[in-house]
Design an enzyme around this catalytic site. Structure first.
Site, mmCIF file in Angstrom:
data_model
loop_
_atom_site.group_PDB
_atom_site.id
_atom_site.type_symbol
_atom_site.label_atom_id
_atom_site.label_comp_id
_atom_site.label_asym_id
_atom_site.label_seq_id
_atom_site.Cartn_x
_atom_site.Cartn_y
_atom_site.Cartn_z
ATOM 1 N N ALA A 194 0.806 -1.218 0.000
ATOM 2 C CA ALA A 194 0.000 0.000 0.000
ATOM 3 C C ALA A 194 0.842 1.273 0.000
ATOM 4 O O ALA A 194 0.300 2.364 0.189
ATOM 5 C CB ALA A 194 -0.938 0.005 1.205
ATOM 6 N N ASP A 195 2.144 1.152 -0.200
ATOM 7 C CA ASP A 195 3.001 2.333 -0.330
ATOM 8 C C ASP A 195 3.974 2.116 -1.485
ATOM 9 O O ASP A 195 5.161 2.396 -1.390
ATOM 10 C CB ASP A 195 3.759 2.574 0.983
ATOM 11 N N LEU A 196 3.430 1.623 -2.594
ATOM 12 C CA LEU A 196 4.261 1.255 -3.737
ATOM 13 C C LEU A 196 4.447 2.467 -4.645
ATOM 14 O O LEU A 196 3.668 2.699 -5.566
ATOM 15 C CB LEU A 196 3.619 0.098 -4.517
#
Length: 296
Positions: A194-196
């Site tokens: 979710a922080d790509l």
């Protein structure tokens, strides 16, 4: 162990920041880092390198080796609640598309060492986007238990918009609220990073490019698209370039265009408000460009 303790020097800037954020508890945690790191070096059979430690806002990273293999020891502040989830996600991925996890305990991870000077930011935007989109698909595996689902972002937007004097044009907020209820449980339910963004994909030796610093969630992989849009918006010279990047990401990752657009609109509005809350100017402007191109 005392000799190793004396070699572990916490960067002054990092120590000052933790004291500024957390006061006495931050100072106490920083003071405990050398002895804790020395314990882990002994327990996990590590040798400390002479390289300077790296750090973020909440993380100190020491360069170490084990049996000749370069590794990093990542120590997280007590306020960083993501370490346990990060370990769950990395164990599930088992090095397929991500940095490899070798050992863990609460607040500490032992990871394979990648090249922090070479991220996807060093590549042309189209090439970087193709690689990131392939990673989205590689990482979309059945989720392990114990991880949170996607956040209900849309529910928070009206009050934050009102509290900040309505910085986001009403048409974008309305679109985000329209998408919001249908996004949370739509599409595949897979493990996602979710922080790509492009800075969180580093060059490696085991594989050419590997994702780091995941915030593992379970839900639809389309959630990962927005950051790949705004993170390099400055490299996109026209609204047509933004639309081409969106189409490229969707095509390579094999995602649903409408669901991806919904997450782009919702998360761009959220990030615009987040930046405004913190007095930032660059990130809201990037979100506005993306929204004008895709939802304007």
């Amino acid at each position: 162990m005392s000799a190793e303790v004396s070699r572990i020097v916490v960067p002054a800037r990092f120590a000052q920041w933790r004291a500024h954020v957390d006061g006495d508890s931050g100072r106490e945690w920083v003071a405990s880092l050398p002895s804790r790191a020395a314990r882990l070096l002994a327990e996990w059979g590590l040798t400390l390198d002479d390289a300077e430690p790296l750090h973020g806002a909440q993380v100190l990273v020491l360069m170490v080796t084990r049996e000749g293999r370069p590794l990093v020891l990542k120590l997280s502040a007590p306020q960083d609640a993501t370490t346990a989830d990060e370990a769950i996600g990395l164990r599930a991925w088992a090095g397929r598309g991500t940095v490899e996890l070798l050992e863990s305990e609460p607040g500490a991870l032992l990871l394979e060492r990648l090249d922090p000077t070479r991220s996807l930011h060093t590549l042309p935007v189209e090439q970087a986007a193709r690689l990131a989109a392939r990673l989205i698909r590689t990482l979309a595996i059945p989720p392990p238990p114990g991880l949170p689902g996607l956040p209900a972002i849309a529910e928070t937007l009206p009050e934050r918009q009102r509290r900040q004097g309505r910085p986001v044009p009403g048409r974008f907020l309305s679109q985000a609220l329209g998408y919001g209820p249908g996004l949370l449980y739509a599409g595949e339910n897979v493990l996602i990073h979710a922080d790509l963004h492009y800075g969180n994909v580093l060059a490696g030796s085991r594989q050419p490019w590997l994702a780091v610093d995941p915030r593992p969630l379970h839900g639809a992989p389309e959630y990962s698209i927005p950051e790949l849009m705004w993170n390099r918006a400055d490299d996109l010279h026209s609204l047509a370039d933004i639309r081409r990047l969106f189409a490229l990401l969707i095509d390579v990752a094999g995602l649903d265009p409408e669901r991806a657009l919904g997450w782009v609109v919702t998360r761009c509005v959220d990030y615009w408000l987040w930046g405004h809350e913190r007095g930032l100017t660059i990130d809201p402007a990037r979100c506005e460009r993306v929204l004008v191109a895709l939802a304007g």
